[in-house]
Design an enzyme around this catalytic site. Structure first.
Site, PDB file in Angstrom:
ATOM      1  N   HIS A   1      29.684 -42.793  44.756  1.00 53.94           N
ATOM      2  CA  HIS A   1      30.170 -42.117  45.952  1.00 53.94           C
ATOM      3  C   HIS A   1      31.576 -41.566  45.680  1.00 53.94           C
ATOM      4  O   HIS A   1      32.296 -42.077  44.824  1.00 53.94           O
ATOM      5  CB  HIS A   1      30.205 -43.086  47.137  1.00 53.94           C
ATOM      6  CG  HIS A   1      28.832 -43.410  47.664  1.00 53.94           C
ATOM      7  ND1 HIS A   1      28.640 -44.114  48.820  1.00 53.94           N
ATOM      8  CD2 HIS A   1      27.595 -43.091  47.198  1.00 53.94           C
ATOM      9  CE1 HIS A   1      27.334 -44.237  49.055  1.00 53.94           C
ATOM     10  NE2 HIS A   1      26.684 -43.628  48.077  1.00 53.94           N
TER      11      HIS A   1
ATOM     12  N   GLU B   1      34.412 -41.631  47.287  1.00 54.51           N
ATOM     13  CA  GLU B   1      35.578 -42.512  47.485  1.00 54.51           C
ATOM     14  C   GLU B   1      35.775 -43.420  46.286  1.00 54.51           C
ATOM     15  O   GLU B   1      36.902 -43.681  45.853  1.00 54.51           O
ATOM     16  CB  GLU B   1      35.390 -43.402  48.730  1.00 54.51           C
ATOM     17  CG  GLU B   1      35.171 -42.654  50.022  1.00 54.51           C
ATOM     18  CD  GLU B   1      33.704 -42.412  50.308  1.00 54.51           C
ATOM     19  OE1 GLU B   1      32.965 -42.005  49.389  1.00 54.51           O
ATOM     20  OE2 GLU B   1      33.284 -42.623  51.453  1.00 54.51           O
TER      21      GLU B   1
ATOM     22  N   SER C   1       4.312  -7.707  40.249  1.00 52.72           N
ATOM     23  CA  SER C   1       5.679  -8.164  40.446  1.00 52.72           C
ATOM     24  C   SER C   1       6.630  -6.979  40.272  1.00 52.72           C
ATOM     25  O   SER C   1       6.529  -6.233  39.301  1.00 52.72           O
ATOM     26  CB  SER C   1       5.939  -9.261  39.412  1.00 52.72           C
ATOM     27  OG  SER C   1       7.285  -9.448  39.252  1.00 52.72           O
TER      28      SER C   1
ATOM     29  N   GLY D   1       5.843 -16.291  48.315  1.00 53.91           N
ATOM     30  CA  GLY D   1       5.786 -14.885  48.673  1.00 53.91           C
ATOM     31  C   GLY D   1       5.684 -14.681  50.173  1.00 53.91           C
ATOM     32  O   GLY D   1       6.140 -15.496  50.968  1.00 53.91           O
TER      33      GLY D   1
HETATM   34  C1  AOF Z   1      29.952 -42.159  51.117  1.00 52.40           C
HETATM   35  N1  AOF Z   1      30.381 -41.394  50.089  1.00 52.40           N
HETATM   36  O1  AOF Z   1      30.050 -39.929  48.428  1.00 52.40           O
HETATM   37  C2  AOF Z   1      28.232 -40.445  49.828  1.00 52.40           C
HETATM   38  C3  AOF Z   1      27.799 -41.223  50.948  1.00 52.40           C
HETATM   39  O2  AOF Z   1      21.923 -45.286  48.419  1.00 52.40           O
HETATM   40  P1  AOF Z   1      23.402 -45.402  48.489  1.00 52.40           P
HETATM   41  O3  AOF Z   1      23.900 -46.797  48.480  1.00 52.40           O
HETATM   42  O4  AOF Z   1      24.097 -44.525  47.469  1.00 52.40           O
HETATM   43  O5  AOF Z   1      23.838 -44.834  49.932  1.00 52.40           O
HETATM   44  C4  AOF Z   1      23.419 -43.590  50.354  1.00 52.40           C
HETATM   45  C5  AOF Z   1      24.025 -43.270  51.692  1.00 52.40           C
HETATM   46  O6  AOF Z   1      25.457 -43.224  51.580  1.00 52.40           O
HETATM   47  C6  AOF Z   1      23.631 -41.890  52.195  1.00 52.40           C
HETATM   48  O7  AOF Z   1      22.450 -41.917  52.941  1.00 52.40           O
HETATM   49  C7  AOF Z   1      24.830 -41.540  53.068  1.00 52.40           C
HETATM   50  O8  AOF Z   1      24.733 -42.209  54.298  1.00 52.40           O
HETATM   51  C8  AOF Z   1      25.978 -42.142  52.301  1.00 52.40           C
HETATM   52  N2  AOF Z   1      26.536 -41.152  51.376  1.00 52.40           N
HETATM   53  N3  AOF Z   1      28.695 -42.010  51.574  1.00 52.40           N
HETATM   54  O9  AOF Z   1      30.714 -42.967  51.658  1.00 52.40           O
HETATM   55  C9  AOF Z   1      29.592 -40.560  49.412  1.00 52.40           C
HETATM   56  N4  AOF Z   1      27.377 -39.653  49.148  1.00 52.40           N
HETATM   57 ZN    ZN Z   2      29.983 -44.895  50.052  1.00 53.81          ZN
END
Ligand code: AOF
Ligand code: ZN
Length: 378
Positions: A59, A61, A177, A307
């Site tokens: 993620h 963060e 095409s 298409g």
């Molecule tokens: C964040 N930061 O960069 C993203 C988030 O399957 P996991 O554990 O990776 O969690 C997926 C969920 O995390 C996704 O459905 C969404 O709610 C969140 N995505 N959250 O804090 C991120 N990509």
């Molecule tokens: Zn996260």
């Protein structure tokens, strides 16, 4: 919630830009951006940046905090979505931010994922962090529209790309095409491919054009989306470009019913996946169920590239959220094939259902982008 500071929108704009880098590459997760800023300087200084990784992890963060190290203590984090609150493969980002000693967190909007949905913000506040949300929310919703649509409607955000002649045609003759737009427009549509999770076409397009449907922009070859084919009748030829490259770039066939011919075995052994989605009108693939199947598989952004039949079918079922219309100066004449199989282009360009959102020129070709007039409904 605490007050917004004058530079919050500026830093959030930068965080959104970071998140945008990986749109189409983070499915099933949203492409989030994160910026860690030290506000004790005048002007405040960026300490670290991060964005969601390929396939959705790490993620944003996590990446930014790792780069910031000790400097995150007392700093502010700008995150383009509410930080997650659940234990997935890694601990919650909200917990990570708190443990790193971040003092303030600025976000755009709540993450509708039921595992998060307000809990991320609450977790931060419980840890004594001041939280500001709602900054650049409209922009964030646009960038993360794939994820948000999937979370709220259970289906992907559908972008219909059309390349038409000045007189609204897509081919000189049926079954042939025809090149309509120029090189610059082609490059732009390949970028759209890179930003999509799935590129969707009808089976006829495979039979007529035998396309690769990959992103062939220099350096972006690995950003090719999954290639999905709506096949109401039969499958795709085992010798088609798609079938022979399925191990490199995935191919999913959205079929109306269980296939029963020998081609299925050959395709499966070539790495093609066949997803049975059920029959709708006239024994054709039930498009609503096909999109729900894509949603279940974590697909957020779909670009539809042909298409006429599939375009008209999706429009008729009100399953188009956005139309990217490339129009060339070329005329193909009355004998040529209509872009929407008898439905005039005006049904998009002059419909109350769609609003013109963007206009851009690529040499002689004009791109107009229309979006669903009412927010995300349908
Ligand atoms: C964040 N930061 O960069 C993203 C988030 O399957 P996991 O554990 O990776 O969690 C997926 C969920 O995390 C996704 O459905 C969404 O709610 C969140 N995505 N959250 O804090 C991120 N990509
Ligand atoms: Zn996260």
């Amino acid at each position: 919630m605490t007050e917004i500071r004058p530079y919050d929108a500026h830093f959030m704009t930068l965080a959104l830009r970071l998140g945008r880098r990986n749109i189409g590459n983070t499915g099933p997760n949203p492409a989030v951006g994160c910026l860690i800023v030290d506000e004790s300087f005048t002007p405040p200084q960026i300490i670290a940046v991060g964005w969601t990784g390929r396939g959705g992890r790490p993620h944003a963060e996590q990446v930014a905090l790792e780069h910031a190290g000790e400097k995150a203590r007392g700093a502010t984090a700008y995150v383009t979505l509410e930080p997650c609150a659940h234990y997935g493969k890694t601990p919650p980002c909200a917990k990570g931010l708190a443990e790193a000693g971040v003092a303030r967190v600025v976000t755009t909007c709540v993450d509708p994922d039921p595992r998060v949905s307000g809990r991320g913000h609450a977790m931060l506040q419980e840890a004594g962090i001041s939280v500001v949300t709602g900054v650049m929310a409209a922009e964030a919703r646009q960038d993360m529209v794939g994820f948000l649509t999937r979370m709220t409607l259970g289906r992907p955000h559908m972008i219909l790309k059309l390349a038409v002649s000045a007189d609204g045609k897509i081919a000189a003759q049926p079954g042939v095409s025809t090149t309509i737009t120029g090189e610059a427009a082609r490059a732009r549509s390949h970028l759209m491919r890179a930003e999509s999770d799935v590129i969707l076409v009808g089976r006829n397009t495979i039979l007529i054009d035998n396309p690769a449907l990959t992103c062939r922009l220099p350096g972006l070859g690995d950003r090719s989306p999954i290639r999905a084919v709506v096949a109401s009748e039969g499958l795709i030829p085992p010798r088609s470009v798609l079938a022979t490259t399925a191990r490199k770039t995935p191919v999913w066939i959205l079929s109306a019913r269980e296939p029963d011919n020998w081609e299925a075995e050959t395709l499966l052994s070539a790495g093609v996946e066949i997803l049975v989605c059920g029959e709708g009108k006239g024994r054709r693939v039930d498009l609503g169920r096909a999109l729900a199947t894509l949603g279940d598989r974590g697909v957020g952004r779909v670009m539809v590239e042909g298409g006429a039949q599939i375009a008209a079918g999706l429009l008729a079922a009100d399953l188009v959220d956005e139309v990217a219309l490339f129009t060339s100066r070329k005329e193909l004449g009355d004998e040529a094939v209509d872009a929407l199989g008898g439905t005039p282009i005006k049904s998009i360009t002059e419909s109350a259902r769609f609003a013109l959102n963007e206009e851009e020129w690529f040499g002689e070709d004009r791109l107009t982008v229309y979006v669903r007039a009412a927010a995300t409904s349908g």
